[in-house]
Design a protein around this motif. Structure first.
Motif, PDB file in Angstrom:
ATOM      1  N   MET A 215      60.954 -23.950  25.631  1.00 20.49           N
ATOM      2  CA  MET A 215      62.436 -24.154  25.486  1.00 20.49           C
ATOM      3  C   MET A 215      63.095 -23.676  24.075  1.00 20.49           C
ATOM      4  SD  MET A 215      62.848 -25.024  28.607  1.00 20.49           S
ATOM      5  CE  MET A 215      64.775 -25.523  28.698  1.00 20.49           C
ATOM      6  N   GLY A 216      61.943 -23.223  23.264  1.00 16.44           N
ATOM      7  CA  GLY A 216      62.412 -22.793  21.996  1.00 16.44           C
ATOM      8  C   GLY A 216      62.532 -23.922  21.145  1.00 16.44           C
ATOM      9  N   LYS A 217      62.416 -25.218  21.530  1.00 18.40           N
ATOM     10  CA  LYS A 217      62.610 -26.386  20.830  1.00 18.40           C
ATOM     11  C   LYS A 217      61.229 -26.528  19.850  1.00 18.40           C
ATOM     12  CE  LYS A 217      63.090 -31.491  20.703  1.00 18.40           C
ATOM     13  NZ  LYS A 217      63.177 -32.674  21.918  1.00 18.40           N
ATOM     14  N   GLU A 218      61.638 -26.927  18.483  1.00 18.59           N
ATOM     15  CA  GLU A 218      60.361 -27.225  17.669  1.00 18.59           C
ATOM     16  C   GLU A 218      59.843 -28.612  17.870  1.00 18.59           C
ATOM     17  OE1 GLU A 218      61.636 -25.952  13.622  1.00 18.59           O
ATOM     18  OE2 GLU A 218      61.261 -23.802  13.775  1.00 18.59           O
ATOM     19  N   ILE A 219      58.627 -28.358  17.813  1.00 16.16           N
ATOM     20  CA  ILE A 219      57.893 -29.790  18.047  1.00 16.16           C
ATOM     21  C   ILE A 219      56.818 -30.041  17.222  1.00 16.16           C
ATOM     22  CG2 ILE A 219      56.451 -30.996  19.741  1.00 16.16           C
ATOM     23  CD1 ILE A 219      59.259 -30.322  21.005  1.00 16.16           C
ATOM     24  N   PRO A 220      57.034 -31.144  16.522  1.00 11.57           N
ATOM     25  CA  PRO A 220      56.251 -31.450  15.342  1.00 11.57           C
ATOM     26  C   PRO A 220      54.518 -31.826  16.146  1.00 11.57           C
ATOM     27  CG  PRO A 220      57.246 -33.248  15.687  1.00 11.57           C
ATOM     28  CD  PRO A 220      57.952 -32.240  16.444  1.00 11.57           C
ATOM     29  N   VAL A 221      53.710 -31.262  15.612  1.00 11.45           N
ATOM     30  CA  VAL A 221      52.099 -31.604  16.170  1.00 11.45           C
ATOM     31  C   VAL A 221      51.076 -31.628  14.946  1.00 11.45           C
ATOM     32  CG1 VAL A 221      52.432 -30.054  18.070  1.00 11.45           C
ATOM     33  CG2 VAL A 221      51.587 -29.163  15.977  1.00 11.45           C
ATOM     34  N   SER A 222      50.287 -32.557  15.255  1.00 15.80           N
ATOM     35  CA  SER A 222      48.908 -32.986  14.534  1.00 15.80           C
ATOM     36  C   SER A 222      47.736 -32.090  15.077  1.00 15.80           C
ATOM     37  CB  SER A 222      48.473 -34.468  14.763  1.00 15.80           C
ATOM     38  OG  SER A 222      47.305 -34.394  13.874  1.00 15.80           O
TER      39      SER A 222
END
Length: 424
Positions: A215-222
């Protein structure tokens, strides 16, 4: 040394010697499925000598719950004079453990064109089978994992995405042109990785990253990124595993805010105040100065005593909102505790500027607070100390402002005073 001439025919002894020295189990059975021959490698495979097998049915060594299905396959093959190709089944070793076998065999056909037995080769595939099972178990885990798991070739072309990765990136299941998905889609670190970030032994990068979902949303990931190297140390392929840490980040943000902000008024709290004052005092600008205004609400205890703490909390929220709306955007207003507030003011070069600011702050209480359609008059007393004139450390600066504020209260409240003496 004897040598075989081109026109010589190998003897039976030659073939028997050859069969005895191969690594696979070579055997023969009759139409009753009894062993009529076995080479000696069977002892390494099943723990029985070749002689112990002779006259015994091959099915007496097969795992009991597989006998019926294997018999059906062999019987069908015999009836059709057909070969047995890549037939897998489980045999039981003399010591009781399972041995996985792959067999290939050709029928022995008599003059009436009937199959009267088989000659074949059995291969012990136990290690291969266990590796396959282990790989399948790992694949099942990877496929079921909620984490994003992906691989790519050395050119950055994606070669595998697990279902979670596909869902995250919006890649349809079964897409054939998977290699057209650039690995930068599932890690923006590829172009940033350098030798200093990679373990020399394992070539691993690990840390926190931000990926964009479908959806183009920035998601923080480890995330962990592994560069798998060939023997020549060139990158052979890449793999990654990334976990969505949005909830953790949101929780950390809440915890951080709770640590630095007052839950009632949503103003910065005492801890935030001390951090801010320390930052101001640690400034490299030796000429930097700021004023600390210690604000205490006059006779606030009466509100709590006469109306109750519920109304007291409402009054504090209204007071905090009123003050917050009256101070400059770059000034720091906090609730110290109870009915005490601190205001840090930077960029005022004269005593008159500070006094004018304090007068304006006091004036916001000229209008009573309205609670449940009732008006409640509120005033405040302010004590002011200026850094570094009235203190070069937090404690001295606070104490001087507090002291002059109480002196103001004794003189009649509803006003302000600036510290007259150097408390540093």
């Amino acid at each position: 040394m004897n040598s075989m001439k081109d026109n010589d025919t190998p003897s039976n002894d030659f073939f028997r010697l050859l069969v005895e020295h191969v690594n696979d189990w070579i055997w023969q059975i009759n139409e009753q499925w009894e062993f009529t021959y076995s080479n000696s490698i069977v002892e390494e495979t099943l723990g029985y000598s070749a002689n112990e097998l002779l006259g015994k049915s091959m099915f007496s060594f097969i795992k009991i719950n597989e006998v019926e299905s294997v018999q059906a396959i062999v019987l069908s093959a015999m009836e059709n004079n057909s070969s047995l190709q890549n037939l897998d089944f489980t045999m039981i070793h003399r010591n009781g453990h399972e041995v996985f076998i792959e067999t290939n065999a050709n029928p022995i056909i008599d003059n009436q064109n009937n199959t009267i037995g088989y000659r074949g080769i059995n291969r012990d595939i136990t290690l291969w089978k266990k590796n396959q099972d282990r790989q399948q178990q790992l694949l099942d885990i990877i496929e079921a994992s909620p984490d994003l798991i992906a691989t790519a070739d050395s050119f950055g072309n994606t070669t595998y995405l697990n279902p979670s990765a596909r869902a995250f990136l919006g890649i349809p299941e079964g897409i054939e042109e998977l290699h057209s998905v650039n690995a930068q889609l599932w890690t923006n670190k590829i172009v940033d990785i350098n030798e200093n970030e990679l373990s020399a032994e394992k070539s691993i990068w690990r840390g926190e990253n931000t990926l964009s979902n479908s959806m183009g949303k920035e998601i923080p990931v480890s995330q962990i990124i592994v560069t798998h190297k060939a023997n020549n140390q060139n990158i052979h392929f890449l793999s990654t595993i990334a976990r969505d840490i949005s909830e953790r980040k949101a929780y950390e943000k809440i915890i951080k805010r709770q640590a630095l902000y007052d839950t009632l008024t949503e103003l910065p709290n005492r801890r935030h105040l001390y951090k801010t004052i320390s930052r101001l005092m640690d400034s490299k600008d030796k000429e930097k100065t700021f004023a600390l205004l210690f604000i205490d609400i006059d006779d606030f205890k009466q509100i709590n005593d006469t109306l109750g703490h519920k109304y007291g909390d409402r009054a504090l929220k209204l007071i905090a909102a009123r003050m917050k709306g009256s101070v400059r955007e770059n000034d720091f207003l906090c609730r110290l505790g109870g009915d005490e507030f601190i205001l840090l003011v930077e960029g005022m070069n004269t005593k008159q500027e500070v006094e004018d600011y304090a007068k304006r702050l006091i004036s916001i209480f000229n209008h009573p607070l309205r609670m449940d359609n009732k008006l409640h008059s509120i005033t405040c007393s302010i004590g002011i100390s200026i850094y570094p004139d009235h203190g070069k450390d937090i404690e001295t600066l606070m104490q001087n402002a507090d002291k002059i504020m109480y002196h103001m209260k004794k003189q009649g409240k509803n006003g302000f005073q600036i510290t007259q003496t150097n408390g540093g």
